[in-house]
Scaffold this active site. Structure first.
Site, short mmCIF file in Angstrom:
data_model
loop_
_atom_site.label_atom_id
_atom_site.label_comp_id
_atom_site.label_asym_id
_atom_site.label_seq_id
_atom_site.Cartn_x
_atom_site.Cartn_y
_atom_site.Cartn_z
N HIS A 99 42.35 37.18 28.69
CA HIS A 99 41.45 37.27 30.18
C HIS A 99 40.93 35.09 30.01
O HIS A 99 40.88 35.48 28.97
CB HIS A 99 41.09 38.17 29.83
CG HIS A 99 39.41 38.23 31.48
ND1 HIS A 99 40.16 39.32 32.25
CD2 HIS A 99 38.60 37.55 31.73
CE1 HIS A 99 39.13 39.91 33.15
NE2 HIS A 99 38.34 38.14 33.05
N SER A 154 31.65 43.13 30.38
CA SER A 154 32.29 42.92 31.57
C SER A 154 33.89 42.72 31.16
O SER A 154 34.87 43.96 31.51
CB SER A 154 32.07 41.70 32.98
OG SER A 154 32.96 41.64 33.79
N LYS A 162 36.96 46.66 30.69
CA LYS A 162 37.92 46.05 31.53
C LYS A 162 39.16 45.97 31.06
O LYS A 162 40.38 46.26 31.09
CB LYS A 162 38.36 44.75 32.29
CG LYS A 162 37.15 44.81 33.76
CD LYS A 162 37.73 43.87 35.24
CE LYS A 162 36.98 42.58 33.95
NZ LYS A 162 36.06 41.85 35.16
N1 URA Z 1 35.38 37.06 33.65
C1 URA Z 1 34.72 38.74 33.37
O1 URA Z 1 35.62 39.84 33.88
N2 URA Z 1 33.87 39.20 33.55
C2 URA Z 1 32.85 38.02 33.11
O2 URA Z 1 31.75 38.35 33.33
C3 URA Z 1 32.95 36.59 33.52
C4 URA Z 1 34.52 36.33 33.44
#
Ligand code: URA
Length: 408
Positions: free
Chosen positions: A82, A183, A187
């Site tokens: 990510h 966040s 995920k």
């Molecule tokens: N990517 C995400 O999924 N959430 C964020 O807050 C910032 C980048």
């Protein structure tokens, strides 16, 4: 419990209990807390911050708002990657095929653009037919078959993050360490990967503007990962300058393909570094051995073919990629060497062109964007094209070159 009191408590710098966080955030998901109330709370969190207990509670509330994907039946190590978001950051589209070509599975949950930063899902939607919402079964089948899949957040995976993310995007509440950490990590944990690699972007075009904040984010994300028993590797990379040459959705897919086909430069170097780290951590081999594998799949064309296979598998027609024919070349009024290109200003400009969103309901124009014709370190003479705009129409856009390029 009362939402106004919760907002005021945070506004006054006090910490919120698990029950108060659940009341506010779950209430937003089920409609009892309104957009304007959640916007006020998010702003208070941005300004006053959250302590570790609140941040860990928020991660857990986000995870528990939906399902957790179980990938344990798929053989092999699964590593997710990510980015905290940058300008011209098309790294996922390059490292996914590389890492999968080396035999490590990449189950990738991606998001849309946030603030001025682009999102992988928006980029992939510039390919006609590309399906960005896979069901859990489709996602699992694809990673088992070809080792790489990208899906937007399914309805059931951290639905709370999905609605909060969209609201943060349009309320100036993106750049908060606890909000970013909860966040991303919720995920990644719900996504079921064994290992997590996070590319923390740092600089004027990123949410983390300085190294101190980037390192704080790294620390909290690594600790959240450890708490959930998922090895989390965070690396900080530069986002003062846009990454690569192309900014804008289809333009970035095109550049990702160019890198997989052999285009050299800073973007390729970063992708080699990230892929090698992911492979070395997943296979338990040295960085040098992992890098050798990466170079082999790049040079043999295996990684590029994996990209094509991935696009086709998700229904995309790669020949459909188009960029706008309405171009405007921005010329240099100076001679010298390019010292800096502001990622922040280029990011803002790409949003003005229509490549990003200003309100939740805005639609993106996939064909617009910017190509940087001169990069940092390049020599420039008077009248050279510095960058090209791809616009919605032929109307000229007034540009003050000095806002974007520093030439000395
Ligand atoms: N990517 C995400 O999924 N959430 C964020 O807050 C910032 C980048």
């Amino acid at each position: 419990m009362n939402i106004v009191e919760i907002i005021s408590k945070k506004k006054n710098g006090l910490s919120l209990t698990r029950e108060e966080l659940e009341f506010a955030f779950n209430g937003y998901l089920n409609g009892t807390v309104h957009d304007y109330q959640m916007s006020a709370l998010l702003m208070a969190i941005c300004i006053k911050g959250m302590n570790d207990t609140e941040t860990f509670d928020l991660v857990d509330i986000f995870i528990k708002s939906g399902d957790v994907l179980d990938l344990s039946n798929i053989e092999g190590i699964k590593v997710d990657k990510h980015s905290t978001g940058g300008i011209g950051d098309k790294v996922t589209l390059i490292i996914g095929p590389i890492v999968a070509s080396c035999g490590v599975i990449v189950p990738k949950m991606s998001g849309r653009g946030l603030g001025i930063t682009g999102g992988t899902i928006d980029k992939l939607e510039s390919i006609k037919g590309f399906k960005v919402s896979l069901t859990d079964d489709e996602f699992i089948k694809q990673i088992s078959d070809i080792g790489f899949a990208v899906t937007g957040q399914t309805k059931n995976l951290c639905p709370l993050d999905k609605v909060i993310y969209a609201l943060r995007d349009v309320t100036g509440t993106t750049d908060s360490i606890p909000l970013i950490a909860s966040s991303i990590m919720s995920k990644k944990i719900a996504g079921g990967a064994d290992k997590i690699f996070i590319d923390i972007k740092c600089g004027n075009g990123a949410m983390m503007k300085d190294m101190d904040s980037a390192l704080k984010l790294k620390d909290v994300m690594e600790r959240i990962g450890a708490f959930y028993n998922r090895e989390t590797i965070c690396e900080v990379s530069d986002m003062n300058t846009p990454l690569g040459s192309n900014i804008g959705n289809s333009l970035e897919v095109i550049e990702a393909m160019d890198v997989l086909k052999g285009k050299t430069g800073k973007l390729r170097k970063l992708c080699i570094k990230i892929s090698s780290t992911m492979i070395s951590k997943s296979k338990g081999v040295s960085y040098a051995e992992a890098e050798k594998e990466v170079l082999e799949v790049l040079e043999s064309g295996k990684a590029y073919n994996k990209f094509l296979e991935f696009v086709k598998y998700q229904g995309g027609d790669i020949s459909s990629l188009t960029v706008s024919k309405h171009k405007q070349e921005i010329k240099s009024q100076k001679e010298g060497v390019v010292d800096a290109i502001s990622a922040q200003e280029i990011g803002k400009l790409s949003c003005v062109l229509g490549a990003g969103r200003e309100s939740k309901e805005d639609t993106i124009d996939y064909t617009v964007g910017i190509t940087l014709e001169k990069l940092v370190g390049d020599k420039v003479t008077f009248g050279d094209t510095l960058f090209t705009l791809y616009k919605k129409d032929d109307k000229d856009i007034e540009i003050n070159v000095d806002d974007y390029y520093t030439i000395n």
